[in-house]
Design a protein around this motif. Sequence first.
Motif, PDB file in Angstrom:
ATOM      1  N   LEU A  44       0.542  -1.446   0.255  1.00 38.53           N
ATOM      2  CA  LEU A  44      -0.081  -0.245  -0.150  1.00 38.53           C
ATOM      3  C   LEU A  44       0.700   0.833  -0.362  1.00 38.53           C
ATOM      4  O   LEU A  44       0.444   1.823  -0.878  1.00 38.53           O
ATOM      5  CB  LEU A  44      -0.322   0.684   1.192  1.00 38.53           C
ATOM      6  N   PRO A  47       2.902   2.527  -3.660  1.00 36.48           N
ATOM      7  CA  PRO A  47       1.469   3.251  -5.055  1.00 36.48           C
ATOM      8  C   PRO A  47       1.295   4.331  -4.187  1.00 36.48           C
ATOM      9  O   PRO A  47       0.794   5.479  -4.294  1.00 36.48           O
ATOM     10  CB  PRO A  47       0.359   2.310  -5.261  1.00 36.48           C
ATOM     11  N   GLN A  48       0.562   4.442  -3.313  1.00 34.89           N
ATOM     12  CA  GLN A  48      -0.303   5.522  -2.272  1.00 34.89           C
ATOM     13  C   GLN A  48       1.263   6.561  -1.814  1.00 34.89           C
ATOM     14  O   GLN A  48       0.766   8.108  -2.211  1.00 34.89           O
ATOM     15  CB  GLN A  48      -0.699   5.487  -1.496  1.00 34.89           C
ATOM     16  N   ALA A  51       1.490   8.677  -5.585  1.00 33.62           N
ATOM     17  CA  ALA A  51       0.172   8.693  -5.789  1.00 33.62           C
ATOM     18  C   ALA A  51      -0.141  10.134  -5.028  1.00 33.62           C
ATOM     19  O   ALA A  51      -0.067  11.328  -5.609  1.00 33.62           O
ATOM     20  CB  ALA A  51      -0.429   8.007  -5.219  1.00 33.62           C
ATOM     21  N   SER A  89      -3.312  12.153   1.444  1.00 28.72           N
ATOM     22  CA  SER A  89      -4.531  13.351   0.737  1.00 28.72           C
ATOM     23  C   SER A  89      -4.816  13.866   1.688  1.00 28.72           C
ATOM     24  O   SER A  89      -4.730  15.011   0.698  1.00 28.72           O
ATOM     25  CB  SER A  89      -5.373  11.961   0.174  1.00 28.72           C
ATOM     26  N   LEU A 207     -11.313   0.137  -7.548  1.00 31.40           N
ATOM     27  CA  LEU A 207     -10.783  -0.012  -5.922  1.00 31.40           C
ATOM     28  C   LEU A 207     -12.423   0.064  -4.931  1.00 31.40           C
ATOM     29  O   LEU A 207     -12.308  -0.336  -3.822  1.00 31.40           O
ATOM     30  CB  LEU A 207     -10.361   1.252  -5.578  1.00 31.40           C
ATOM     31  N   VAL A 220      -5.542  -1.872  -3.868  1.00 35.95           N
ATOM     32  CA  VAL A 220      -4.877  -0.705  -4.418  1.00 35.95           C
ATOM     33  C   VAL A 220      -3.678  -1.749  -4.928  1.00 35.95           C
ATOM     34  O   VAL A 220      -2.942  -1.271  -5.834  1.00 35.95           O
ATOM     35  CB  VAL A 220      -4.508   0.383  -3.171  1.00 35.95           C
ATOM     36  N   VAL A 224      -3.040  -2.069  -8.566  1.00 34.52           N
ATOM     37  CA  VAL A 224      -2.207  -1.446  -9.767  1.00 34.52           C
ATOM     38  C   VAL A 224      -1.067  -2.659 -10.261  1.00 34.52           C
ATOM     39  O   VAL A 224      -0.952  -3.048 -11.499  1.00 34.52           O
ATOM     40  CB  VAL A 224      -0.976  -1.256  -8.344  1.00 34.52           C
ATOM     41  N   LEU A 368      -2.478   5.905 -11.123  1.00 33.20           N
ATOM     42  CA  LEU A 368      -1.862   6.509  -9.546  1.00 33.20           C
ATOM     43  C   LEU A 368      -3.578   8.260  -9.181  1.00 33.20           C
ATOM     44  O   LEU A 368      -3.298   8.299  -8.094  1.00 33.20           O
ATOM     45  CB  LEU A 368      -0.955   7.524  -9.800  1.00 33.20           C
ATOM     46  N   VAL A 371      -6.109   6.421  -7.637  1.00 33.94           N
ATOM     47  CA  VAL A 371      -5.664   5.909  -6.357  1.00 33.94           C
ATOM     48  C   VAL A 371      -5.778   7.267  -5.748  1.00 33.94           C
ATOM     49  O   VAL A 371      -7.224   7.193  -4.469  1.00 33.94           O
ATOM     50  CB  VAL A 371      -4.229   5.706  -5.778  1.00 33.94           C
TER      51      VAL A 371
END
Length: 579
Positions: A44, A47-48, A51, A89, A207, A220, A224, A368, A371
């Motif tokens: 996790l 990719p997060q 992003a 985020s 997702l 995720v 991906v 991305l 996400v």
Amino acid sequence: MATRHATPRVLSRLRAVPGVRAVSSYRREWLARDLVAGVVLTTLLVPQGMAYAELAGLPPITGLYTSTLCLLGYAVCGPSRILVLGPDSSLGPMIAATVLPLAGAGGNPDRAVALASMLALMVALVMILARVARLGFVADLISRPTMIGYMNGLALTILIGQLPKLLGFKVEADTLIGECVGLVEKLAAGAVVPAAAAVGIGGVVLLLVLQRRLPKVPAVLVMVVLAIGAAAVFELDEHGVGLVGVLPKGFPPFTVPDVRLDDLGPLSAGALGIAVVSLADTISNASAFAARTGQEVRGNQEMAGIGAANLAAGFFQGFPVSTSGSRTAVAERAGARTQLTGVVGAALIVLMLVLVPGLFRNLPQPALAAVVIVASLSLADVLGTVRLWRQRRVEFLLSIAAFLGVAFLGVLPGIAIAVALSVLNVFRRAWWPYDTVLGRVPGLEGYHDVRSYPGAQRLPGLVIYRFDAPLFFANARTFRDQIRRLAKGDPPPSWIVVAAEPMTDVDTTAADVLEDLDETLNAAHVHLVFAELKDPVRRKIERYGLTRTLDPDHFFPTVEAAVAAYRLRTGVQWTTGAG
């Protein structure tokens, strides 16, 4: 001799460091679970991290640098056993709003990274200074309604900002309205790249379905892997879909960010806003997970942990970080017991950067964006807003004001508005507090609000009045005006008993108002009487010299004592209603 005495002190200080304490109390049976949770968490984190770096306007690789260093920094100085920090985020738009205007036209990536790293160091400085000053309560400056509004505005801002990337085109705009206009114009002009839209929209749907239907599946990671596979099989780069490409190999060296002196002012403003949001987010997440593990939340120690995480990230080309509720939940479900989980995750990211930097070269950019968009949806709390409308309209309006502030003025002004509205709401409640007249209700002990019990009994010539706030400069005249109104009743009372238990303070302005009020009432043969006044407040009144005007015999320990004294003097009996 001095050395023998110094050694225990050094050991004592070392044991005070959370990471050292965790190592000394570590249990062998936790190791397997922490290792497995670390591997799961890494799927996790990667990719997060990439992003959220792009959400902040920075190269994807900086998200991996940030994830690695902040995990190590928090593992040493953070008090929570399993809390996971990293790119977030909710901070991404704040970082972008602070850094990108300073990076200038064209957005020089190296300058943007240096500015973001300095921003992380300044957030760390704010946190460490706040820790020294024990300012953990600052997290309470944002009330729940204004935080809901702020997060709703943030979710909308992120969603609109990421839609062009999801659909395969770009929009150049600095405001939400500008982005909306640009988005509509591009859609009307047919700028959508079908292959990019298929990957992006498909990623969002996948997702959402996996998170709802199969919450234990790493959604995720699945998305991906499928996106990378699709890019390789269908050669998506040949169809206009942007790919992440090969990441820089290796790990960045220790670097002091090189920024201009005139950048420090704007960066300071951004650092303060980010620090408040990060602390509030961390305290709320720490409280939620601590309740499950039986830990206590230590706000001041959390500030030290966040400061250490940002400090580590800032010196290695990273950007500001906060707690991630979703990543922490993943770690918890995977069996994490200690911060070794985060250390394992950091180590695996480093191994990936050193050994296989091209692992994610075929990852489509729209994936991305998917996400980030799904993360933004989790920030929004529409049901909470509806609940505020049903439960308390004033707090609903505060929430909407915070939402509009973020949506129309920007993310940084939005957090300033959220804090200001929270503080003003507290001030409003103290300025115009609830006040009422009390009466006796047969069958119930004590004295009760006549608005709730219109038939409550009263004593002729006596009014029991309660003012639910400390007396200070802003509400002293409100108190005076209410007492004057009661004194002009028909017939006028001879005693007005103030049920003063809620009065936790009387400042000098209020003292002057009380003195003038008592003299006015005495001239009208009305006595101002206090009951249940707290001893510290009573001592302040005496220090102000108010007992020259206020009769010392008119202070009673309880309302019952004041009523008994009045009845003894007058012999009156209880009557029903206004009597």
